[in-house]
Design a protein around this motif. Structure first.
Motif, PDB file in Angstrom:
ATOM      1  N   PRO A  33      -6.916   5.321 -15.341  1.00  0.00           N
ATOM      2  CA  PRO A  33      -6.661   6.113 -14.122  1.00  0.00           C
ATOM      3  C   PRO A  33      -5.262   5.899 -13.530  1.00  0.00           C
ATOM      4  CG  PRO A  33      -8.872   5.210 -14.052  1.00  0.00           C
ATOM      5  CD  PRO A  33      -8.206   4.611 -15.256  1.00  0.00           C
ATOM      6  N   GLU A  36      -2.938   8.054 -15.453  1.00  0.00           N
ATOM      7  CA  GLU A  36      -3.052   9.460 -15.049  1.00  0.00           C
ATOM      8  C   GLU A  36      -2.223   9.728 -13.794  1.00  0.00           C
ATOM      9  OE1 GLU A  36      -7.245  11.249 -15.741  1.00  0.00           O
ATOM     10  OE2 GLU A  36      -7.581   9.130 -15.286  1.00  0.00           O
ATOM     11  N   GLN A  37      -2.274   8.779 -12.855  1.00  0.00           N
ATOM     12  CA  GLN A  37      -1.520   8.931 -11.605  1.00  0.00           C
ATOM     13  C   GLN A  37      -0.014   8.888 -11.874  1.00  0.00           C
ATOM     14  OE1 GLN A  37      -2.763   6.185  -8.601  1.00  0.00           O
ATOM     15  NE2 GLN A  37      -1.443   7.059  -7.029  1.00  0.00           N
ATOM     16  N   SER A  41      -1.144  13.765 -14.237  1.00  0.00           N
ATOM     17  CA  SER A  41      -2.022  14.673 -14.978  1.00  0.00           C
ATOM     18  C   SER A  41      -3.295  13.934 -15.377  1.00  0.00           C
ATOM     19  CB  SER A  41      -1.301  15.183 -16.233  1.00  0.00           C
ATOM     20  OG  SER A  41      -2.003  16.245 -16.821  1.00  0.00           O
ATOM     21  N   SER A  42      -4.397  14.690 -15.527  1.00  0.00           N
ATOM     22  CA  SER A  42      -5.677  14.071 -15.875  1.00  0.00           C
ATOM     23  C   SER A  42      -5.758  13.799 -17.369  1.00  0.00           C
ATOM     24  CB  SER A  42      -6.833  14.987 -15.469  1.00  0.00           C
ATOM     25  OG  SER A  42      -6.777  16.196 -16.209  1.00  0.00           O
TER      26      SER A  42
END
Length: 350
Positions: A33, A36-37, A41-42
């Motif tokens: 996670p 991603e941050q 983007s996921s």
């Protein structure tokens, strides 16, 4: 996607550091996670995407990652610049090899260090610039005193010379003395703002735009994106005009004949300037799509006499920074090939 055992995956998911797992072709096979941050983007959008397709520009040589599978050697770099979606990030990176099942992968841990770097850099630059300015001002005074005597002697000599041919030499001396005097005056510059008036920042920007457009090459376009909600505030318009003019003129000279300069205004909240936090600031961005600032002068960009442009004096940005500091503001610069961005922050005080 690589199947990571549940205990390890739970540990990785709770790390503050960003973690990426890449295959031998540098495709992202796992991201936590925090990663991603960092990438904005996921995981569902970037899994199986090559990491070099996401990162627009980096100071890290991508071949280092590609060669890791062959050499088996990891590496650590404590200051790597990444450009992702026009955001420049500074990270500390460690890369090692690891096995997930039969496949050898590259495990990358990245920790963002922008804030720490910015604070230490601001303090360091403030001390260094003060020392450099004192040195330059001392030298300027030492040059200015004998310069007046040199010019006066040349004028007296000119009156005694019998022919116009000989007077040409004294004219050159006087002309060059005047040029040096002008340079010294620019080095000394105004140290305090004059009488301040309450004005709108866009009226100052428009005046600067009008000035540069008189001599603007036809292939250079100036675009504006203003925030009309920025309130009027106290300023010395002539000084701000000069600061903006220096930065925009630099961009025009670097672009030469073709390119785009964007002038963007916004409000910025909770801005730290020289250790003091301001609730609200006017933010002025001047962005060009030129070649970018060379790495070797980035840390000393605002010092007097530092320039990468042939024929440049290296005074424009130094003077601009001094004028902005007189308004309790600051200038920041972010640059990579195809993008140079100067951000000016001016406190909005009641």
């Amino acid at each position: 996607m690589i199947m990571i055992p549940e205990p390890q995956q739970s540990l990785l998911n709770n790390l503050v550091s960003s973690v990426f797992v890449l295959d031998h072709k540098l495709h992202i096979k796992y991201i936590n996670p925090a990663g991603e941050q960092l990438l904005g983007s996921s995981a569902s959008r970037i899994l199986d995407v090559k990491i070099t397709d996401i990162i627009k520009h980096t100071s890290l040589d991508p071949s280092l990652l590609a060669s890791m599978i062959k050499t088996g050697q990891g590496f650590t770099d404590n200051e790597v610049s990444l450009v992702i979606d026009d955001r420049q990030l500074l990270v500390e990176i460690s890369a090692t090899l690891t096995n997930f099942g039969p496949e050898t992968c590259i495990l990358i841990e990245a920790r963002q260090i922008d804030l720490q770097k910015k604070i230490s850099q601001e303090l360091y630059q403030h001390v260094q610039q003060q020392a450099a300015q004192e040195l330059v001002r001392g030298l300027a005074h030492e040059i200015k005193n004998p310069l007046g005597g040199l010019r006066g002697a040349a004028q007296l000599l000119e009156k005694e010379l019998p022919t116009a041919e000989l007077k040409e030499y004294t004219s050159i001396i006087i002309e060059q003395a005047d040029r040096l005097r002008s340079l010294v005056d620019r080095l000394l510059g105004p140290q305090k703002p004059g009488k301040q008036t309450i004005l709108n920042i866009h009226s100052v920007i428009e005046k600067v735009k009008q000035l540069v457009e008189f001599d603007l090459p036809p292939g250079i376009i100036i675009e504006r994106d203003y925030d009309p909600s920025i309130p009027d505030f106290e300023m010395e318009p002539d000084l701000l005009q000069q600061a903006l003019l220096n930065i925009i003129s630099n961009a025009i000279q670097i672009l030469k004949e073709h390119g785009t300069i964007k002038i963007i205004t916004r409000t910025a909240h909770q801005v730290n300037i020289q250790g003091q936090k301001y609730r609200l600031c006017a933010e002025i961005k001047i962005i060009d799509d030129g070649p970018g600032i060379p790495e070797h002068i980035k840390d000393t960009l605002f010092y007097p006499m530092v320039t990468a442009r042939e024929g440049g004096t290296g005074l424009g940005l130094s003077i601009a920074q001094n004028l902005i500091k007189q308004h309790k503001g600051k200038i920041e610069c972010h640059s990579w090939p195809g993008h140079t961005e100067f951000s000016i922050y001016l406190p909005l005080r009641k």
